[in-house]
Design an enzyme around this catalytic site. Structure first.
Site, PDB file in Angstrom:
ATOM      1  N   ASP A 169       0.873  -1.161   0.000  1.00  0.00           N
ATOM      2  CA  ASP A 169       0.000   0.000   0.000  1.00  0.00           C
ATOM      3  C   ASP A 169       0.915   1.217   0.000  1.00  0.00           C
ATOM      4  O   ASP A 169       2.098   1.104   0.324  1.00  0.00           O
ATOM      5  CB  ASP A 169      -0.836  -0.084   1.277  1.00  0.00           C
ATOM      6  N   LYS A 227     -15.872  17.536  -0.778  1.00  0.00           N
ATOM      7  CA  LYS A 227     -14.414  17.483  -0.766  1.00  0.00           C
ATOM      8  C   LYS A 227     -14.018  16.096  -1.249  1.00  0.00           C
ATOM      9  O   LYS A 227     -14.615  15.112  -0.843  1.00  0.00           O
ATOM     10  CB  LYS A 227     -13.942  17.690   0.673  1.00  0.00           C
ATOM     11  N   THR A 284      -2.288   1.502  -4.782  1.00  0.00           N
ATOM     12  CA  THR A 284      -2.775   2.614  -3.986  1.00  0.00           C
ATOM     13  C   THR A 284      -4.077   3.154  -4.563  1.00  0.00           C
ATOM     14  O   THR A 284      -4.385   2.957  -5.732  1.00  0.00           O
ATOM     15  CB  THR A 284      -1.718   3.733  -3.917  1.00  0.00           C
TER      16      THR A 284
END
Lengths: 1099, 394
Positions: A401, A543, A654
């Protein structure tokens, strides 16, 4: 009055539910307080629910022995030994049943005691939990009950700091707004306070009498283990915000009333404790393959002997010598079994015990490792399963990750960009931060202040992970599940923006009323809030990631912001875009309608919510973007470089956007300056078809495959990946996509997958796992989104990061920081692999040495199954004479110094592909075992051949013969291990010489006494008489030398002529430290040699 | 390179400094002990041509002389062997071997002349050898009761079931029970007749009216024609521990007949166990011939010590060069299983009887080691230097 309306409401909603409900069984109906449904509702089916007893224990007092025995004998090995034991009991066997019964009994007993003890602990824990008092409202009064007597539908009173006894629906709380705070630290390790809401209709009921008067029905799904998903429905929709999970603790709230909906083993916690699927290591697989080979050897040996026996007996003189009775041909099967019994030691019980012990004890070295302790977190490495220790030395693919794993996940808000005006804001510039007078500016910061789920935690010491930075004067922390938000809010605070008003999100602020939160999820990659300002205007602030915001923006300075965002992304900063949308009251009504409709859905709620969100979050006006820096973890680059050198392929998976991720990859040296980047992204596939792009890339890769050593790096994004992986397209060549993709990947040293959803991560791991070579994969991550790949990969490693404990809980190993992976793999993994492979090979070897002479002896004793060795020797050979040295070897052997392993990662390649357990090596060991056995047996044979070797002319018998062979055997196998040992600590000396001395002392004692409890005294003085003869000593020395000779010669010659890198290093390490300069020369040469040998290989 | 080699040092130093400085949060900090950190001081040997070379030469240099010594010793041992089975027509024992019948009452005797072409000094050991006799057969080996042989009264009357089918005969316990005892080869040369007769109703048991035991006697034929019996002793042919500890008569009572009251003799025996010898120290279970027989041989061709011919004095050889006669009371049937019977006369050295194997093996292994040493030396010179010093010069 109110109650009346409630009741009517209830019955209405219930009936409508029932009509609309298709699969009734999938949901359960709960009557709060066990009140009968109002008359007139439909057929009332009383459902049965379990009580609230938690049973984590496996056994009860009564079923322990049968059940445990059953479980143990389900293992193939144990079952095999049981069969052998039973055969020995039934037929006239060559060896006493004790020889196999005792070790088996020992193993079974030890395991049973261990499991029994563990289960007793679980019983104790269960009892403590089940008997702890809970407060239940009954007939308007609070009654204390034992937790286990709680039933579905009971109304429970929980006080502050108590943990919930079962899964509950919050009815009301002591707070006026009907909220309560909960920490789920014991469930997922997140110590943040989460807010839960009471059901709207009942939140006004504050006393037990009032609560008792509620007549209501709850309909909810049957229990399912997903901790973060639950679907409920009363007369009004309930969501996970109403559901209090067992194991969580009530905080900051005086008391609550809640109704039990899932109890006992049906609680989410209990469902989640069900064990994960077992992972098996490659070594274990080879071990099982060897076992099959040995089983075949065993059976063929027994068969050969049985056949030969009857051939031999066919000679009439031999069938029935007068001094012995005859055997029938009918008894051939019994003879076969008897031979099986005689040779069964070739598969020793003790190997399993030793392997298990090695794994269990060996895993402590990981936990004890000082270098894997993190001062900052105060954590050390955790081993969740010791079954995979050696797999750490076999890793070929590392899936990591990015956020929190490669990077610190310690965010710092460093830049904001409003309408394209960018302010780089290091903290010392706070005061001079220009306040551009713009409406957008105002809105932008307002959005940042409002649109998040951050909480403030005051004064208390946090037991879990600290999420916020210690603030100078006021000791308060910002707590959030997203570190970006913490960074933003902290940044805001430093700018003296109005953060103090933000003490609790979801509270009603002075100026804004929070109406709805459209929570973040990884698919949408954005979150929104709907607020009403004090002036009554309604706003939606949104957002999220740029890719999820830009398509929804209708106005604003998109281009400038986009340019800035891209610039920042290249710098490796994490960017978020902020947008808003003013809402008219009508629009708001519509939004509310959509949301409540979705929330009410009993099925596919997630999907419908997502659809609703999708409809709401549109027509946005772009405000600006933020940039948060996430620094690389300490030594991350060094670690990745080492992994590369060790021959591992590192993939970064990711959810971040491509540019950011690529920047991180460059920073962490995953990609280098000279790496040629291949892109497989949506951008490219828009231009060309996926088909063409794939073929293009594969051509590029394959062209350079010969000769040119160009480094390739591949970047692929989630969307393209799912296109590649999509199965069953109409055109036939789509099936090849996977293959082509794999082909490309195989030739890339580094791959970056960005924009990945959690499940895609697991998919990738699975894809690689299933590819032809079946490489060993390792997944490392820190967050809940990595769990799927951690579970999928051969080895899953959790990082004790900031995103909770989910990854750690589901992992096989957990380490505090990414950099510890280096030592974990290069040192521990390498050692464990070396150790266990030697353990496995050696165990088979020493049992070949042990049993093969017995096989040979059958040719000289008329195939009568006469054992060569005494019963005591047969029993103790594997248990005590030869067990400890190899166990110790497999725990502390270090063929190369730890520091060298760390410094020179290429050594890891030496053990790649399970090379120490390949068939040639296995055959070498077996042949060596057979050779030793032949030397020992025939050495003794010729010594005994028709002559005496005592100085008084007396003769020795068959037991002396066996003892002589056995003595040579014990010494030879022990010395063989001694020759393999490269790391002689005082413990090795103690154990190796100690077990030899033990053998001698035991033999002296065993033969020194007429043992009263034995019905035979065949060993009486045999050992001593043997030692009193000079030629016996001489032949023991000779045979040991002759047995060890080929192995030593092989080792020396191989080392001289075809040394492996490991062996070269060993020679260098042999040189004392004072000659460091010399050593460094040596290292250069080694590298040269390594490369030249590689070239030779390829030629 | 230099830097990287020093790095390790620095890290080491760091660890030792930070180790003991435990603070508040250190509850989880692993203990910094050498064992837990896998840094125990250790000797780290490696087998290279250089290190192994001397060992090979030393082994070669030690083994070859030992081997030569052993070989010479073995060659100096005198051994004489006669097969008296009587398979050939010409053999003196041919008649005995052919005429053997299970129920003949009269022992058959045969006389075998032989010539010793060299004198035998010191004690001479007389062995009897059997071939193709599977004394190591599993059911044979276990067919004994060590408690009974150790003088346990309970076992005397209730032999272990391992002895089956030689545990009871006519409802009487057999002493000594079992197949090994039953098939005993040699007994004391007592020329007496059958005491009792058996009617055989056990199908698989063959009752013998004669003692099975062969008896061997040795005579020296003086050049002047007289036949002198060579004195032989039967003491010291069994292990001391067997004779004195492992095998014991049920009581020390001299009257063994009373002790063995209620038991019966092994079916193939002619005499009961308490009549094996007249000497009470060699009678019953502690009869040395019996003990020797009870130690089952390792291989199907074996020899067992029969008698010792003690040396008279140091001046005269124990057995002179010359003609000898072996008188055999031929009882033991071996033809049925194609066995062979031998008589062996042998002198003994410190390393036992004649066996060139050990010497040859030592010489072989020693030479192989030496040879490998030379090979390794060449390898070491050619390749060993390439690895290390040669490159440094560059």
């Amino acid at each position: 009055m109110l109650q009346h309306t409630l009741n009517t409401l209830l019955s209405f909603s219930l009936s409508s539910q029932c009509v609309g409900e298709e699969n009734w069984v999938d949901s359960r109906t709960i009557y709060i307080g066990h009140k009968e449904p109002p008359p007139g509702t439909e057929a009332f089916i009383q459902q049965r629910f379990p009580d609230n007893r938690i049973v984590s224990s496996k056994y009860t007092f009564w079923n322990f022995i049968p059940k445990n025995m059953f479980e143990q004998f389900r293992r193939v090995a144990n079952f095999y030994f049981l069969i052998i034991f039973l055969v020995q009991l039934m037929i006239d066997t060559p060896t006493s049943p004790i020889t196999s019964g005792l070790p088996l009994f020992f193993v079974i007993t030890v395991t049973a005691i261990k499991q029994g003890y563990e289960d007793w602990l679980r019983h104790k824990a269960d009892n403590a939990v089940n008997q702890c008092p809970v407060h239940v409202v009954q007939h308007g009064k609070v009654v204390r009950k034992q937790s286990r007597k709680l039933r579905v539908g009971d109304v429970v009173l929980v006080k502050e700091d108590e943990s919930f006894p079962c899964d509950l629906i919050l009815l009301s709380s002591s707070r006026d707004d009907g909220t309560c705070y909960v920490t789920t630290a014991s469930l997922d390790g997140e110590s943040s306070h989460k807010t839960y809401y009471a059901v709207q209709d009942t939140k006004a009921y504050h006393t037990e009498q009032e609560v008792d008067s509620i007549h209501a029905t709850i309909e909810c799904e049957q229990p399912q283990p997903d901790l973060y998903k639950s679907l409920l429905s009363v007369f009004r929709p309930l969501g996970s915000e109403n559901l209090l999970l067992r194991g969580a603790t009530l905080k900051n709230t005086e008391y609550i009333y809640a109704v039990a909906i899932y109890t006992g083993m049906e609680t989410k916690m209990a469902l989640n404790y069900q064990s994960k699927s077992q992972k098996r290591s490659a070594v274990e697989k080879s071990m099982n393959a060897y076992l099959v080979v040995y089983l075949c050897i065993l059976i063929s040996k027994a068969l050969i002997n049985t056949v030969l026996k009857y051939v031999w007996q066919a000679d009439p003189n031999r069938d029935e010598p007068w001094y012995n009775e005859r055997t029938d041909l009918v008894r051939a099967f019994t003879d076969f079994l008897a031979f099986m019994v005689l040779f069964n030691y070739i598969i020793p019980v003790s190997m399993y015990v030793t392997v298990e012990m090695q794994k269990f004890l060996g895993s402590y070295f990981i936990m004890w490792d000082d270098e894997m302790f993190d001062e900052e977190l105060g954590e050390r490495a955790v081993v969740n399963t010791s079954d995979l220790n050696e797999e750490l030395g076999q890793v070929e693919y590392v899936f990591t990750d990015k956020t929190g794993t490669l990077t610190e996940n310690n965010m710092e808000f460093i830049e904001c960009c409003v309408d394209g005006h960018c302010d780089l804001v290091p903290s010392y510039l706070i005061d001079s931060c220009p306040r551009v007078s713009a409406e957008h500016e105002e809105l932008f910061f307002r959005a940042l202040c409002l649109c998040h789920t951050v909480q403030v935690k005051e004064e208390e010491t946090v037991d879990g992970i600290k999420h916020g930075i210690h603030q100078g004067k006021s000791t308060s922390f910002y707590i959030s599940s997203s570190p970006d938000e913490v960074a933003l809010v902290e940044g805001m605070k430093r700018w003296n923006f109005n953060v103090t008003a933000m003490l609790f999100v979801f509270c009603f602020l002075i100026r804004f009323e929070l109406l709805e939160v459209l929570t973040f999820d990884s698919v949408r990659r954005r979150m929104s809030v709907i607020v009403r300002s004090s002036t009554g205007e309604l706003y939606l602030f949104c957002k999220g990631a740029d890719s999820s915001i830009f398509p929804r923006v209708i106005s604003g300075k998109v281009d400038q912001v986009r340019a800035r965002v891209e610039h920042n992304a290249v710098e490796g900063l994490r960017t978020l875009c902020v947008a808003y949308r003013p809402l008219s009251p009508e629009q708001y009504q519509e939004v509310c309608h959509l949301l409540s409709g979705a929330k009410l859905a009993l099925q596919d709620r997630d999907k419908r919510l997502a659809e609703a969100y999708d409809l709401i979050e549109k027509d946005l006006i772009l405000l600006g973007a933020t940039a948060v820096e996430d620094r690389l973890q300490e030594k991350a680059a060094d670690t990745i470089e080492s992994l590369h050198k060790a021959g591992m392929k590192v993939w970064v998976l990711t959810g971040d956007k491509m540019e950011t991720a690529a920047a991180t990859c460059y920073a962490s040296k995953l990609f280098r300056r000279n790496t040629q980047i291949l892109e497989l992204t949506t951008k490219r596939t828009e231009e060309q078809s996926l088909h063409d792009v794939l073929f293009d890339l594969s051509r590029t890769v394959l062209r350079h495959l010969s000769g040119d050593c160009t480094d390739y790096g591949l970047i692929i994004d989630g969307a393209t990946l799912s296109a590649v992986m999509r199965p069953g397209q109409e055109d036939s060549n789509s099936g090849n996509y996977k293959e082509i993709f794999l082909e490309i990947c195989r030739n890339c040293s580094a791959v970056l997958c960005c924009r990945m959803a959690p499940l895609q991560k697991a998919q990738i791991v699975k894809l690689i796992k299933a590819s032809e070579e079946h490489p060993i994969t390792l997944a490392i991550g820190d967050g809940a989104n990595d769990v799927s790949m951690i579970l999928e990969a051969h080895v899953g490693i959790g990082i004790m990061g900031k995103e909770g404990r989910q990854a750690v809980r589901n992992s096989d190993y957990a380490i505090p920081k990414f950099k510890h992976l280096k030592k974990m793999l290069l040192v521990h993994g390498h050692y464990y692999y070396i150790r266990i492979s030697e353990l496995v090979q050696y165990f088979f070897y020493k049992n070949v040495c042990f049993i093969f002479p017995q096989f040979l002896y059958q040719f000289f004793c008329g195939f009568s199954q006469q054992p060569l060795y005494d019963t005591a020797y047969l029993t103790l050979y594997n248990i005590s004479f030869t067990s400890l040295p190899i166990l110790l070897y497999s725990l502390i052997e270090q063929h190369i110094n730890m520091d060298i392993l760390k410094k020179d990662p290429s050594l890891y390649r030496d053990i790649a592909k399970n090379c120490l357990l390949r068939w040639p090596i296995f055959i070498y060991w077996t042949v060596l075992g057979v050779y030793d056995a032949i030397v020992m047996f025939f050495g003794a044979y010729f010594l005994f051949d028709n002559t005496t070797f005592t100085s008084n002319g007396q003769m020795f018998g068959n037991w002396t013969f066996g003892t002589l062979v056995f003595t040579v055997l014990v010494f030879t196998v022990t010395f063989k291990l001694a020759l393999d040992t490269h790391y002689w600590t005082w413990i090795n000396h103690f154990v190796i010489w100690g077990s030899l001395i033990f053998f001698v002392v035991f033999s002296l004692l065993w033969g020194g006494i007429i043992w009263p409890f034995l019905n035979y005294q065949r060993m009486y003085y045999v050992f001593m008489q043997m030692l009193s003869s000079g030629p016996a000593w001489l032949s023991i020395i000779l045979l040991i030398t002759a047995s060890l000779l080929p192995d030593v010669v092989k080792k020396v010659i191989w080392r001289a002529l075809w040394p492996t890198t490991t062996e070269r290093i060993q020679v260098c390490a042999f040189i004392p430290y004072s000659l460091i300069k010399f050593a460094s020369f040596c290292r250069v040469n080694i590298n040269q040699h390594a490369s030249s040998s590689v070239l030779q290989m390829s030629n | 390179m230099m830097a990287s080699s020093y790095n390790a040092k620095d890290e080491d130093g760091h660890i030792t400094v930070s180790g003991p400085g435990g603070g508040t949060l250190r509850s989880k900090k692993p203990e910094n002990t050498a064992f837990k950190q896998q840094r125990l001081p250790a000797w780290q040997p490696i087998l290279t041509a250089g290190t192994v070379l001397p060992a090979f030469f030393i082994i070669g240099l030690i083994f070859i002389p030992i081997g030569i010594g052993l070989y010479v010793t073995s060659n100096n041992i005198k051994e004489f062997e006669i097969d008296y089975t009587g398979v050939d027509m010409s053999s003196p024992c041919f008649n005995c071997s052919q005429n053997f019948s299970w129920n003949s009452t009269r022992p058959c005797t045969c006389t075998i002349p032989f010539y010793l072409d060299q004198p035998y000094e010191n004690n001479v050991f007389m062995y009897y050898g059997l071939s193709n006799f599977y004394q190591n057969h599993r059911r044979y080996v276990k067919s004994r009761d060590d408690s009974q042989l150790n003088g346990d009264l309970e076992s005397l009357m209730k032999p272990s079931k391992e002895c089956e089918p030689y545990a009871y005969h006519e409802n009487k316990p057999i002493a000594p029970c079992g197949a090994i005892a039953n098939s005993m080869f040699n007994g004391e040369p007592v020329s007496c007749c059958a005491h009792q007769t058996h009617s055989s109703f056990h199908l698989y048991l063959i009752c013998l009216f004669t003692s099975l035991a062969d008896t061997l006697e040795l005579f020296y034929n003086d050049p002047n024609g007289t036949k002198i019996q060579i004195p032989m002793t039967a003491t010291g042919i069994a292990w001391w521990t067997d004779k004195h500890v492992k095998f014991r008569n049920p009581t020390d009572n001299a009257n063994l007949t009373a002790v063995f009251q209620g038991t019966t003799k092994p079916v193939n025996w002619r005499r009961p166990v308490y009549e094996l010898d007249t000497d009470p120290q060699n009678n019953g279970f502690i009869n040395e011939d019996f003990i020797v027989w009870m130690r089952t041989a390792a291989l199907p061709t074996f020899r067992k010590l029969y008698r010792i011919i003690p040396k008279k004095n140091s001046m005269v050889p124990t057995l002179l060069r010359g003609n000898y006669t072996l008188e055999v009371v031929y009882n033991y049937p071996v033809r049925s299983f194609e066995g062979r019977k031998r008589m062996i006369l042998s002198t003994i050295s410190w390393m036992g009887g004649k066996n060139p194997f050990l010497g040859i093996a030592y010489i072989t292994v020693g030479s192989v080691c030496f040879f490998l040493g030379v090979v390794l030396l060449i390898i070491h010179h050619k390749y060993g230097n390439r690895n290390n010093s040669a490159d440094i010069a560059n």
